[in-house]
Design a protein around this motif. Structure first.
Motif, PDB file in Angstrom:
ATOM      1  N   PRO A   1      -0.232   0.139 -14.763  1.00 29.59           N
ATOM      2  CA  PRO A   1       0.089   0.828 -13.518  1.00 29.59           C
ATOM      3  C   PRO A   1      -0.758   0.268 -12.380  1.00 29.59           C
ATOM      4  N   VAL A   2      -0.191   0.211 -11.193  1.00 23.93           N
ATOM      5  CA  VAL A   2      -0.893  -0.288 -10.010  1.00 23.93           C
ATOM      6  C   VAL A   2      -1.060   0.864  -9.027  1.00 23.93           C
ATOM      7  N   TRP A   3      -2.312   1.192  -8.713  1.00 24.06           N
ATOM      8  CA  TRP A   3      -2.630   2.225  -7.736  1.00 24.06           C
ATOM      9  C   TRP A   3      -3.311   1.565  -6.548  1.00 24.06           C
ATOM     10  N   THR A   4      -2.981   1.995  -5.360  1.00 26.86           N
ATOM     11  CA  THR A   4      -3.562   1.391  -4.161  1.00 26.86           C
ATOM     12  C   THR A   4      -4.427   2.401  -3.393  1.00 26.86           C
ATOM     13  N   GLY A   5      -5.245   1.840  -2.526  1.00 26.87           N
ATOM     14  CA  GLY A   5      -6.035   2.666  -1.615  1.00 26.87           C
ATOM     15  C   GLY A   5      -5.581   2.483  -0.189  1.00 26.87           C
ATOM     16  N   SER A   6      -4.282   2.331   0.021  1.00 27.06           N
ATOM     17  CA  SER A   6      -3.738   2.010   1.343  1.00 27.06           C
ATOM     18  C   SER A   6      -4.080   3.073   2.382  1.00 27.06           C
ATOM     19  N   VAL A   7      -4.319   2.585   3.620  1.00 30.08           N
ATOM     20  CA  VAL A   7      -4.655   3.484   4.721  1.00 30.08           C
ATOM     21  C   VAL A   7      -3.707   3.299   5.897  1.00 30.08           C
ATOM     22  N   GLY A   8      -3.569   2.081   6.420  1.00 30.66           N
ATOM     23  CA  GLY A   8      -2.735   1.843   7.592  1.00 30.66           C
ATOM     24  C   GLY A   8      -1.250   1.867   7.277  1.00 30.66           C
ATOM     25  N   PRO A   9      -0.404   1.992   8.302  1.00 31.03           N
ATOM     26  CA  PRO A   9       1.045   2.098   8.083  1.00 31.03           C
ATOM     27  C   PRO A   9       1.647   0.930   7.311  1.00 31.03           C
ATOM     28  N   LYS A  10       1.252  -0.305   7.619  1.00 29.67           N
ATOM     29  CA  LYS A  10       1.820  -1.461   6.925  1.00 29.67           C
ATOM     30  C   LYS A  10       1.407  -1.467   5.454  1.00 29.67           C
TER      31      LYS A  10
ATOM     32  N   ARG B   1      -6.347  -1.880 -25.825  1.00 31.95           N
ATOM     33  CA  ARG B   1      -5.070  -1.265 -26.203  1.00 31.95           C
ATOM     34  C   ARG B   1      -4.455  -0.487 -25.049  1.00 31.95           C
ATOM     35  N   GLY B   2      -4.456  -1.140 -23.898  1.00 30.71           N
ATOM     36  CA  GLY B   2      -3.737  -0.596 -22.747  1.00 30.71           C
ATOM     37  C   GLY B   2      -4.505   0.379 -21.886  1.00 30.71           C
ATOM     38  N   ARG B   3      -5.815   0.481 -22.064  1.00 31.92           N
ATOM     39  CA  ARG B   3      -6.577   1.492 -21.321  1.00 31.92           C
ATOM     40  C   ARG B   3      -7.087   0.942 -19.983  1.00 31.92           C
ATOM     41  N   ILE B   4      -6.164   0.504 -19.154  1.00 31.50           N
ATOM     42  CA  ILE B   4      -6.561  -0.066 -17.865  1.00 31.50           C
ATOM     43  C   ILE B   4      -5.516   0.284 -16.814  1.00 31.50           C
ATOM     44  N   VAL B   5      -5.986   0.573 -15.618  1.00 29.67           N
ATOM     45  CA  VAL B   5      -5.136   0.761 -14.443  1.00 29.67           C
ATOM     46  C   VAL B   5      -5.628  -0.241 -13.406  1.00 29.67           C
ATOM     47  N   LEU B   6      -4.711  -0.895 -12.724  1.00 31.58           N
ATOM     48  CA  LEU B   6      -5.089  -1.847 -11.683  1.00 31.58           C
ATOM     49  C   LEU B   6      -5.136  -1.145 -10.341  1.00 31.58           C
ATOM     50  N   GLY B   7      -6.324  -1.034  -9.789  1.00 25.92           N
ATOM     51  CA  GLY B   7      -6.475  -0.559  -8.425  1.00 25.92           C
ATOM     52  C   GLY B   7      -6.440  -1.747  -7.479  1.00 25.92           C
ATOM     53  N   ALA B   8      -5.698  -1.648  -6.391  1.00 27.95           N
ATOM     54  CA  ALA B   8      -5.511  -2.791  -5.496  1.00 27.95           C
ATOM     55  C   ALA B   8      -5.688  -2.369  -4.045  1.00 27.95           C
ATOM     56  N   GLY B   9      -6.388  -3.223  -3.281  1.00 32.28           N
ATOM     57  CA  GLY B   9      -6.574  -2.948  -1.866  1.00 32.28           C
ATOM     58  C   GLY B   9      -6.561  -4.228  -1.062  1.00 32.28           C
ATOM     59  N   ALA B  10      -6.233  -4.109   0.197  1.00 26.66           N
ATOM     60  CA  ALA B  10      -6.136  -5.275   1.070  1.00 26.66           C
ATOM     61  C   ALA B  10      -7.494  -5.793   1.502  1.00 26.66           C
ATOM     62  N   GLY B  11      -8.537  -5.011   1.283  1.00 27.51           N
ATOM     63  CA  GLY B  11      -9.868  -5.402   1.734  1.00 27.51           C
ATOM     64  C   GLY B  11     -10.237  -4.635   2.982  1.00 27.51           C
ATOM     65  N   GLY B  12     -11.413  -4.025   2.965  1.00 20.86           N
ATOM     66  CA  GLY B  12     -11.806  -3.201   4.090  1.00 20.86           C
ATOM     67  C   GLY B  12     -12.971  -3.766   4.885  1.00 20.86           C
ATOM     68  N   LEU B  13     -14.038  -4.166   4.195  1.00 21.31           N
ATOM     69  CA  LEU B  13     -15.258  -4.619   4.867  1.00 21.31           C
ATOM     70  C   LEU B  13     -15.193  -6.135   5.041  1.00 21.31           C
ATOM     71  N   TRP B  14     -14.407  -6.579   6.005  1.00 21.00           N
ATOM     72  CA  TRP B  14     -14.118  -8.006   6.104  1.00 21.00           C
ATOM     73  C   TRP B  14     -15.319  -8.836   6.514  1.00 21.00           C
ATOM     74  N   GLU B  15     -16.231  -8.279   7.286  1.00 22.15           N
ATOM     75  CA  GLU B  15     -17.434  -9.043   7.634  1.00 22.15           C
ATOM     76  C   GLU B  15     -18.238  -9.345   6.377  1.00 22.15           C
ATOM     77  N   ASP B  16     -18.319  -8.378   5.471  1.00 23.38           N
ATOM     78  CA  ASP B  16     -19.024  -8.599   4.211  1.00 23.38           C
ATOM     79  C   ASP B  16     -18.235  -9.519   3.285  1.00 23.38           C
ATOM     80  N   ILE B  17     -16.923  -9.331   3.226  1.00 22.90           N
ATOM     81  CA  ILE B  17     -16.087 -10.175   2.374  1.00 22.90           C
ATOM     82  C   ILE B  17     -16.213 -11.640   2.796  1.00 22.90           C
ATOM     83  N   ALA B  18     -16.241 -11.885   4.102  1.00 25.94           N
ATOM     84  CA  ALA B  18     -16.314 -13.256   4.604  1.00 25.94           C
ATOM     85  C   ALA B  18     -17.622 -13.926   4.205  1.00 25.94           C
TER      86      ALA B  18
END
Length: 303
Positions: A162-171, A91-108
């Motif tokens: 709602p969409v919340w981000t963990g943005s760090v860099g300028p872009k 019943r709507g109890r969710i927030v979407l956290g979004a990030g571009a990805g930080g640990l790219w060696e692990d993600i790969a």
């Protein structure tokens, strides 16, 4: 806007049952949300969305947030279906956290194509745009982007969370200003930190340029620290980072953050040396009610 109060809970496989119990405790104690991290490349961590789904199923009012979703490993069309399903079930109890990805060696190592910083930010913004398009019903979606292509998909009849981000860099910060509803400053930076003072203006400028009101983008702080039975002589270290203090010292600090610096919310992370049950209880039953009382306008009481 009334400030939100949450708690970060463990994703360790070894403490899975305790984690669910802590989510239920936070719900009973009236917190607004719980958050979990997303590191699917580590075998000793629970899958973030499996954990959120189980925790939401065992609670009644608290919201769940993956802080932040590892978008490179969760394709946007499927993530949209995950989010709308959880929203419908809870019943709507969710927030979407979004990030571009930080640990790219692990993600790969998951088999995900590795992206450079600029491409990762473009993919992140495109993913949020597509996820929003696949929420809330309406016309069928065909999307031909740089990273995502979908054809004739029907949006779920569930509003976008709602969409919340963990943005760090300028872009990435600029992308937050264009497409997001909230920002969680990286590295547990708070309202007095240089990171906040230099980053938030980038979000605000991008929002303004996109025709949005910068004030509609909340800032929610991850806040580790110790809650002590007695006041500390200093509540910040030499670098100015918050380290904690008594419930009264926490209350004074967070009240000032809301009233003087416009903070929209706080997610508390108990320190490693204090039992989580004890720290969570003091946060939810001593500090949070006091800050709410001090910051909620009399004309806008909490339900």
């Amino acid at each position: 806007m009334t400030a939100l109060f949450g708690v970060g809970i463990s994703t360790a496989v070894s403490t899975a049952r305790e984690t669910l119990r802590h989510a239920a405790q936070a719900d009973r104690d009236g917190l607004d949300l719980f958050t979990v991290s997303d590191h699917p490349y580590f075998a000793d961590r629970l899958d973030a969305y499996s954990l959120v789904g189980m925790a939401l199923g065992g609670t009644t009012r608290i919201a769940g947030l993956v802080s932040v979703t590892n978008l490179p490993s969760r394709p946007a069309p499927m993530l949209a279906r995950t989010i709308t399903s959880l929203s419908a079930l809870s019943r709507g109890r969710i927030v979407l956290g979004a990030g571009a990805g930080g640990l790219w060696e692990d993600i790969a190592r998951l088999g995900v194509p590795k992206l450079g910083p600029g491409a990762a930010v473009r993919a992140f913004e495109e993913a949020v745009t597509l996820i929003r398009a696949l929420c809330g019903g309406g016309d069928r979606v065909t999307f031909d982007g740089e990273f995502y292509q979908v054809t004739d998909l029907e949006p779920a009849p569930v509003p976008a969370p709602p969409v919340w981000t963990g943005s760090v860099g300028p872009k990435s910060l600029a992308a937050t200003g264009r497409v997001a509803d909230g920002w969680i400053p990286g590295h547990a930076a708070d309202w007095l930190s240089p990171r906040y003072r230099t980053s938030r203006p980038i979000i605000d400028r991008a929002a303004h340029d996109a025709g949005r009101d910068p004030g509609d983008i909340a800032t929610i702080y991850n806040l580790p620290g110790v809650i002590t039975p007695h006041p500390l002589a200093e509540t910040r270290n030499r670098e100015g980072r918050w380290i904690g203090g008594s419930a009264e010292q926490w209350t004074e600090e967070l009240t000032g953050a809301v009233l003087d610096h416009g903070a929209s919310g706080f997610v508390y992370f108990p320190d490693d040396d204090t039992p989580t049950d004890l720290a969570l209880g003091r946060w939810a039953n001593e500090i949070v009610p006091a800050v709410r009382e001090a910051t909620t306008p009399a004309s806008d009481p909490r339900p």
